[in-house]
Motif scaffolding. Structure first.
Motif, short mmCIF file in Angstrom:
data_model
loop_
_atom_site.label_atom_id
_atom_site.label_comp_id
_atom_site.label_asym_id
_atom_site.label_seq_id
_atom_site.Cartn_x
_atom_site.Cartn_y
_atom_site.Cartn_z
N CYS A 86 -12.96 29.76 1.65
CA CYS A 86 -13.64 30.79 2.44
C CYS A 86 -15.16 30.58 2.38
CB CYS A 86 -13.28 32.17 1.90
SG CYS A 86 -14.02 33.54 2.81
N GLY A 87 -15.80 30.61 3.55
CA GLY A 87 -17.23 30.40 3.64
C GLY A 87 -17.63 29.00 4.05
N ASP A 88 -16.71 28.05 3.94
CA ASP A 88 -16.99 26.68 4.37
C ASP A 88 -17.04 26.61 5.89
OD1 ASP A 88 -17.08 25.82 1.77
OD2 ASP A 88 -15.07 24.94 1.77
N LYS A 89 -17.79 25.63 6.40
CA LYS A 89 -17.95 25.47 7.84
C LYS A 89 -17.55 24.06 8.27
CE LYS A 89 -21.66 28.90 8.20
NZ LYS A 89 -20.80 29.87 8.92
N ILE A 90 -17.13 23.97 9.53
CA ILE A 90 -16.72 22.70 10.14
C ILE A 90 -17.54 22.47 11.39
CG2 ILE A 90 -14.79 21.41 11.16
CD1 ILE A 90 -12.91 23.36 9.62
N VAL A 91 -17.94 21.24 11.63
CA VAL A 91 -18.53 20.83 12.92
C VAL A 91 -17.50 19.94 13.60
CG1 VAL A 91 -20.37 19.56 14.08
CG2 VAL A 91 -20.90 20.98 12.08
N ALA A 92 -17.10 20.32 14.81
CA ALA A 92 -16.01 19.60 15.48
C ALA A 92 -16.36 19.26 16.91
CB ALA A 92 -14.73 20.44 15.44
N VAL A 93 -15.72 18.23 17.41
CA VAL A 93 -15.89 17.79 18.80
C VAL A 93 -15.45 18.91 19.75
CG1 VAL A 93 -13.63 16.66 18.71
CG2 VAL A 93 -15.27 16.00 20.47
N ASP A 94 -16.18 19.08 20.85
CA ASP A 94 -15.95 20.25 21.71
C ASP A 94 -14.65 20.19 22.52
OD1 ASP A 94 -16.83 18.27 23.45
OD2 ASP A 94 -18.50 19.43 24.28
N ASP A 95 -14.23 19.03 23.00
CA ASP A 95 -12.97 18.99 23.76
C ASP A 95 -11.83 18.53 22.85
OD1 ASP A 95 -13.97 16.38 23.68
OD2 ASP A 95 -13.02 15.82 25.57
N ILE A 96 -11.74 19.19 21.72
CA ILE A 96 -10.74 18.88 20.70
C ILE A 96 -9.34 19.18 21.23
CG2 ILE A 96 -10.68 21.17 19.61
CD1 ILE A 96 -10.89 19.63 16.88
N LYS A 115 -17.95 25.11 14.38
CA LYS A 115 -18.94 24.99 15.44
C LYS A 115 -18.57 23.78 16.29
CE LYS A 115 -22.90 25.54 17.62
NZ LYS A 115 -23.17 26.72 18.48
N PHE A 116 -18.31 24.01 17.58
CA PHE A 116 -17.92 22.94 18.48
C PHE A 116 -19.15 22.38 19.19
CE2 PHE A 116 -14.17 25.63 18.04
CZ PHE A 116 -13.21 24.69 17.70
N VAL A 117 -19.28 21.05 19.16
CA VAL A 117 -20.45 20.39 19.75
C VAL A 117 -20.01 19.17 20.55
CG1 VAL A 117 -21.96 21.13 17.86
CG2 VAL A 117 -20.81 18.92 17.72
N ASP A 118 -20.92 18.70 21.38
CA ASP A 118 -20.70 17.44 22.10
C ASP A 118 -21.01 16.31 21.13
OD1 ASP A 118 -20.63 15.21 23.69
OD2 ASP A 118 -22.19 15.87 25.09
N SER A 119 -19.99 15.72 20.56
CA SER A 119 -20.20 14.72 19.50
C SER A 119 -20.68 13.38 20.03
CB SER A 119 -18.92 14.54 18.67
OG SER A 119 -17.86 14.10 19.49
N THR A 120 -20.79 13.24 21.35
CA THR A 120 -21.40 12.02 21.88
C THR A 120 -22.91 12.05 21.68
OG1 THR A 120 -21.71 12.90 24.13
CG2 THR A 120 -19.61 11.85 23.65
N ASN A 121 -23.44 13.23 21.39
CA ASN A 121 -24.86 13.41 21.10
C ASN A 121 -25.01 13.51 19.58
OD1 ASN A 121 -27.48 14.37 20.64
ND2 ASN A 121 -27.51 15.54 22.55
N VAL A 122 -25.39 12.41 18.95
CA VAL A 122 -25.45 12.36 17.49
C VAL A 122 -26.40 13.40 16.94
CG1 VAL A 122 -26.01 10.93 15.49
CG2 VAL A 122 -24.86 9.91 17.47
N GLU A 123 -27.55 13.56 17.58
CA GLU A 123 -28.53 14.52 17.09
C GLU A 123 -28.04 15.95 17.19
OE1 GLU A 123 -30.98 13.40 15.37
OE2 GLU A 123 -30.28 11.38 15.89
N GLU A 124 -27.23 16.25 18.19
CA GLU A 124 -26.67 17.59 18.29
C GLU A 124 -25.72 17.86 17.12
OE1 GLU A 124 -23.97 20.37 21.32
OE2 GLU A 124 -24.91 18.54 22.08
N VAL A 125 -24.95 16.86 16.76
CA VAL A 125 -24.05 17.01 15.60
C VAL A 125 -24.86 17.29 14.35
CG1 VAL A 125 -22.34 15.87 14.14
CG2 VAL A 125 -22.29 15.50 16.61
#
Length: 381
Positions: A86-96, A115-125
């Motif tokens: 509990c409390g941990d976070k995940i960054v995941a590709v947006d069209d998962i 948190k869903f992001v466009d993982s093709t953009n490294v800096e956004e990740v």
């Protein structure tokens, strides 16, 4: 030893009988000489000889430390998520994948957010990583828009920002025949082995490969404690199917490139966008060239008439492309993600990820490509 040879030769003959085909150890328990004194097997939920052969095989193909076989791809996903608290976070590709989105939503109720992001953009990740981020979850290529993430760059930069982060790569769409994420810096590789590894649409299976003893021991405990293991017969089916992996993926990739090129010619007519990393104009083509051996057997495309109805008309009219969930088998399949694989994904998230109402996903089989092109051509006229 070349990859194709390693795949076949690492499936050893049975040392007891010399059987060239892997035996199916269809047993729940094993005789022990004394309590705790046995031949490495005491109960099939914990260990099974057929399962061990499969796990050793995928470990070799993915250049990992060890592997674990589960009853489905989502059972594998669930095991990895149980590493968190509990409390941990995940960054995941947006069209998962829709199934993974669904299970991530379940864990949200347990205090683990994504948190869903466009993982093709490294800096956004990298920009959304915090000290509470424990997993970066990539699919590459993604399902179904075939985005390509730079595994090496994301792994290196995310660990520079937070050294405790684990990079997970869902390698289902590529398979070890196309890329090896652990070599590129990932910590965990996951497969829905139902798809390309088993390859014949006759088994449900999930596989996890890790690169460290620590992760293996943690996940092995979770697997044994929760019990979602792959049965001996399904292990055998996956071993048998995987022996033609390189032959199938090479043919499927060739078919996919020719279908994608054909669909490109339809863009002045009814087709809007064609998604395939093998096309030179694909946004992430150069990354795919860098980290993949082939471009894969999946092609997606959208229609100028961007409606669910227009897509349904097409997916219910093909002859050789069978309307069905899943992918990676020897028979070509057609799918409408908005109402099938991603129907549980909320509309706003689906649309933001580029999964349009009319988006259609094609999974190439090993049929003659001229027949497949003719099949698609007829329904697009």
């Amino acid at each position: 030893m070349k990859e194709e040879t390693k795949l076949i030769q690492n499936i050893l003959s049975d040392p007891l009988t010399g059987a060239i085909s892997t035996p199916i150890y269809q047993t729940s328990t094993y005789v022990q000489e004394a309590p705790g004194v046995h031949k490495g097997f005491d109960y099939t939920r914990t260990n099974n000889p057929t399962r061990k052969i499969l796990e050793d095989l995928i470990t070799s193909l993915e250049y990992g430390y060890a592997s674990l076989a589960f009853s489905s791809g989502l059972a594998s996903v669930d095991a990895i998520l149980k590493l968190l608290k509990c409390g941990d976070k995940i960054v995941a590709v947006d069209d998962i994948y829709g199934g993974t989105f669904r299970i991530l939503n379940l864990y949200k109720k347990l205090g683990i957010s994504t948190k869903f992001v466009d993982s093709t953009n490294v800096e956004e990740v990298i920009s959304v990583i915090s000290d509470k981020t424990k997993l970066v979850w990539l699919e590459t290529p993604t399902n179904p828009t075939l985005k390509i993430s730079d595994i090496e760059s994301i792994s290196k930069k995310s660990k520079s920002k937070n050294s405790k982060i684990l990079v997970v790569v869902d390698n289902t769409f590529a398979s070890p025949a196309i890329q090896n994420p652990l070599i590129l810096g990932a910590d965990i590789v996951i497969h829905s082995a139902t798809k390309y590894l088993a390859g014949h649409s006759d088994v449900l299976a999930g596989l996890i490969t890790v690169k460290s003893p620590y992760l293996y021991e943690k996940l092995k405990y979770i697997q044994n404690a929760t019990g979602g293991v792959l049965s001996p017969i399904d292990c055998w089916l996956t071993i048998r199917g995987s022996q033609t992996l390189y032959l199938r993926v090479k043919k499927q990739s060739k078919n996919a490139f020719q279908i994608a090129s054909f669909l490109e010619k339809k863009k002045n007519n009814c087709v809007d966008q064609v998604y395939y990393p093998g096309l030179s104009h694909h946004k992430n083509h150069l990354i795919a060239v860098k980290q993949q051996r082939y471009f894969g057997g999946i092609v997606s495309f959208s229609m100028k008439n961007d409606t669910i109805e227009s897509a349904k008309k097409i997916v219910t009219s093909t002859k050789f492309f069978k309307l069905a969930e899943s992918l990676g088998g020897t028979k070509s399949l057609i799918c409408h993600p908005a109402t099938m694989t991603h129907k549980s994904t909320p509309l706003n998230i689906r649309m933001n990820a580029g999964i349009q109402d009319s988006l259609i996903r094609l999974s190439m089989g090993i049929e003659n490509v001229e027949d497949l092109i003719e099949d698609i051509d007829k329904v697009l006229k």
